[in-house]
Scaffold this motif. Structure first.
Motif, PDB file in Angstrom:
ATOM      1  N   LYS A 465      -3.575   2.257   0.653  1.00  0.00           N
ATOM      2  CA  LYS A 465      -2.869   3.541   0.580  1.00  0.00           C
ATOM      3  C   LYS A 465      -3.788   4.591  -0.035  1.00  0.00           C
ATOM      4  O   LYS A 465      -4.468   4.333  -1.025  1.00  0.00           O
ATOM      5  N   ALA A 479      -5.205   2.789  -3.260  1.00  0.00           N
ATOM      6  CA  ALA A 479      -4.554   1.679  -3.965  1.00  0.00           C
ATOM      7  C   ALA A 479      -4.266   0.566  -2.974  1.00  0.00           C
ATOM      8  O   ALA A 479      -4.119   0.805  -1.769  1.00  0.00           O
ATOM      9  N   TRP A 480      -4.192  -0.672  -3.495  1.00  0.00           N
ATOM     10  CA  TRP A 480      -3.832  -1.815  -2.656  1.00  0.00           C
ATOM     11  C   TRP A 480      -3.153  -2.868  -3.522  1.00  0.00           C
ATOM     12  O   TRP A 480      -3.256  -2.847  -4.762  1.00  0.00           O
ATOM     13  N   LEU A 481      -2.457  -3.770  -2.889  1.00  0.00           N
ATOM     14  CA  LEU A 481      -1.728  -4.828  -3.593  1.00  0.00           C
ATOM     15  C   LEU A 481      -2.616  -6.031  -3.811  1.00  0.00           C
ATOM     16  O   LEU A 481      -3.499  -6.342  -3.000  1.00  0.00           O
ATOM     17  N   ARG A 536       3.916  -5.727 -10.320  1.00  0.00           N
ATOM     18  CA  ARG A 536       2.877  -4.876 -10.880  1.00  0.00           C
ATOM     19  C   ARG A 536       1.498  -5.211 -10.327  1.00  0.00           C
ATOM     20  O   ARG A 536       0.486  -4.727 -10.847  1.00  0.00           O
ATOM     21  N   VAL A 538      -0.713  -4.225  -8.362  1.00  0.00           N
ATOM     22  CA  VAL A 538      -1.269  -3.130  -7.583  1.00  0.00           C
ATOM     23  C   VAL A 538      -2.405  -2.529  -8.389  1.00  0.00           C
ATOM     24  O   VAL A 538      -2.325  -2.400  -9.608  1.00  0.00           O
ATOM     25  N   THR A 539      -3.475  -2.189  -7.715  1.00  0.00           N
ATOM     26  CA  THR A 539      -4.631  -1.610  -8.378  1.00  0.00           C
ATOM     27  C   THR A 539      -5.083  -0.366  -7.633  1.00  0.00           C
ATOM     28  O   THR A 539      -4.859  -0.249  -6.408  1.00  0.00           O
ATOM     29  N   THR A 540      -5.695   0.559  -8.361  1.00  0.00           N
ATOM     30  CA  THR A 540      -6.193   1.794  -7.746  1.00  0.00           C
ATOM     31  C   THR A 540      -7.674   1.935  -8.011  1.00  0.00           C
ATOM     32  O   THR A 540      -8.226   1.333  -8.945  1.00  0.00           O
TER      33      THR A 540
END
Length: 579
Positions: A465, A479-481, A536, A538-540
């Motif tokens: 995203k 960001a991605w999961l 939670r 998810v990281t950017t």
């Protein structure tokens, strides 16, 4: 088509289930047109003009009779009967008209009883008889006046047929002519394709009349007429659906299809059933196939005026029969070429890929193709773990243990399967490609106790995203999961043209193409990430050092413990032009 020459002529063709008081139509054209609209005269009659083809329907062991009224001597005539679906018997006889019927037309309807008496009291002279399923013609260059009776009969089953009659056969030419060599040739043969070629009909190439060709393919036998193929395609448990009034019959075919007076309840029931079957039939299209579940598997393809055609999507090592029909657009009359047959080539013998315990194997599967893998553990085992990483389009996976089916499903992405083992058991794994395209896979089979996974785990959503509000002239934030498993994530970028679209993106979607295939200059960073709480996970990351107004393709790779990687879906981003 076998042609028989004799003496016959017709001005009108009537189906005559004789009813008390019914009269033959007058020979005055104006009065005749008025009379045929009067259903009290023609409530159960099928009438066609001179030079047209009609469709008829027969019930088994129930003959149908047609009467040809010939007024003038020395008139040419052509009569053609085309059986559809089953062999027919038909007989042609000649009666003499009453003396008063051979003079000039008076404009008044002529009494039926006198002409009916001529038929019922005399057998007449038999001109021709035929039994079979060939398209048969009776042609005469000079015929005496009289009343001719054509009787059509089916002893095998209910069937449809066509009848054509003309007093000007030379000028009408309702059916396309065949070339001097009417054979259909097989010019190329493959495992799933057959290429056919034939010489064009003179009707189209020399006479300039619009003609198209229809190709019929099936596994049973060749057909002698197009209507025979269409009847087979429309059959249901051996019972043909009766033609719908006003569509396949002439406009003057009324209710009950010749079953008799309206009070006949049996005819009414059969007519209703047949009409319902016909109404349920599929609408005409370029492609016609057999009904689902039927073994005939007939295909009809009308291809325009081409005389070379390749039939595709056939089965390997299977015999097919091919027929070509020339169809004249003006009359819809068709002529059959001499059909042919051919057996497609056998499927290429595939080399079975042997899987080694605990080793990853790279497998390529062609579009709609298949690959065979074999796993034969040396040691005794209780369980087999099968890891599959599908890099491109989904594949159909099928696993057998000593011939017994254990698993069959469509697989995409990264999957793991637990199979119950047996001592000395052997496993056969078959992979089938999809219709959309080829696929590449990584497969690993192991009998060892569960340990670290060969392929990194993936979240359900592998999209990347981009945040539009955080987009600048020289950076973008994405960001991605992640998952609960601690993995290494690497981000790569590549500048692309502004016109970069879906076709280019399809070439980038191979999930098995890892970071090792990228240039070092494309690398942005690598980091480790996981979260015990999937909500939670998810990281950017901000990708900086970009140029204003440029488009970039961003890729995120997750790298497993043994070095195998899986790529997330590529993300196309664009920096702001003005900041």
């Amino acid at each position: 088509m076998r042609v028989v020459y004799g003496c016959l002529c017709a001005l009108l063709l009537l189906v005559v289930p004789w009813v008390e008081g019914q009269k033959l139509p007058t020979r005055d054209e104006g009065l005749f047109q008025m009379q045929i609209r009067d259903k009290t005269l023609f409530h159960d009659t099928s009438v066609i003009p001179d030079g047209a083809e009609i469709s008829g329907y027969l019930f088994r062991d129930t003959p149908k009779r047609y009467y040809f009224v010939v007024e003038e001597d020395n008139t040419p005539l052509s009569v053609t009967v085309t059986p559809c679906d089953t062999p027919l018997e038909w007989r042609l006889t000649l009666q003499e008209l009453p003396e008063e019927a051979s003079g000039e037309a008076s404009g008044e309807p002529e009494p039926l009883e006198q002409q009916k008496q001529q038929v019922t009291t005399s057998e007449g002279s038999e001109l021709f008889t035929y039994k079979g399923n060939d398209v048969e013609s009776f042609i005469s260059s000079s015929s005496p006046s009289g009343l001719y009776q054509l009787e059509v009969f089916s002893t095998e089953k209910d069937s449809s047929f066509k009848v054509y009659a003309s007093t000007t056969p030379e000028s009408d030419q309702p059916y396309p002519e065949l070339p001097y060599d009417p054979r259909v040739d097989v010019t190329a043969l493959g495992r799933t394709t057959v290429t056919l070629a034939w010489k064009p009909t003179p009707t189209g190439s020399l006479m300039g009349q619009p003609v198209q060709y229809c190709v019929v393919v099936n596994k049973e036998h060749n057909f002698k007429s197009l209507c025979a193929a269409e009847a087979k395609m429309g059959s249901d448990d051996g019972f043909m659906a009766a033609p719908k009034p006003g569509r396949d019959f002439s406009p003057f075919d009324f209710t009950h299809f010749g079953f008799g007076p309206p009070g006949n309840d049996l005819g009414k029931d059969r007519s209703t059933s047949l009409s319902a079957k016909r109404a349920a039939a599929a609408k005409p299209s370029r492609f016609y196939g057999a009904k689902p579940g039927r073994s005939s598997d007939i295909q009809k393809l009308c291809i325009g005026n081409k005389n070379i055609f390749t039939v595709t999507d056939l089965k390997p090592d299977t015999q097919y029969y091919f027929d070509v029909f020339a169809v004249r657009a003006a009359t819809n009359g068709s002529t059959a070429y001499v059909g042919t047959f051919a057996r497609t080539k056998e499927e290429a013998v595939q080399k079975t890929l042997e899987l080694k315990d605990g080793k990853v194997a790279d497998v390529f599967v062609r579009r709609r193709g298949s690959r065979l893998l074999r796993f034969a553990p040396v040691a005794s085992h209780q369980r087999v773990t099968l890891h599959v990483h599908v890099c491109l389009d989904a594949v159909q996976l099928q696993v057998r243990r000593d011939g017994k089916l254990l698993l069959s499903q469509t697989v995409e992405g990264v999957r793991q399967f637990q199979l119950r083992g047996r001592p000395k058991a052997k496993y056969q794994i078959r992979l089938r490609g999809s219709r959309r395209g080829a696929s590449s896979l990584r497969v690993l089979a192991s009998t060892r106790a569960a340990g670290k996974q060969p392929f990194p785990s993936l979240p359900e959503d592998t999209r990347v995203k981009a945040f539009d509000r955080l987009r600048t002239c020289d950076s973008v934030t994405v960001a991605w999961l992640g998952t609960q498993e601690r993995n290494k994530y690497c981000v790569y970028r590549r500048e692309v043209a502004a016109s970069y679209g879906e076709e280019e993106r399809k070439r980038e979607r191979n999930q098995c193409a890892g970071p090792e295939t990228r240039r070092k200059a494309d690398k942005v960073l690598c980091k480790y990430f996981h979260s015990a709480n999937l909500q939670r996970a998810v990281t950017t990351e901000t990708v900086a050092g970009l140029e204003p107004g440029k488009s970039y393709l961003l890729d995120v790779y997750v790298v497993g413990h043994n070095g195998h990687s899986v790529k997330y879906q590529s993300k196309l981003v664009k920096t702001r032009k003005n900041c």
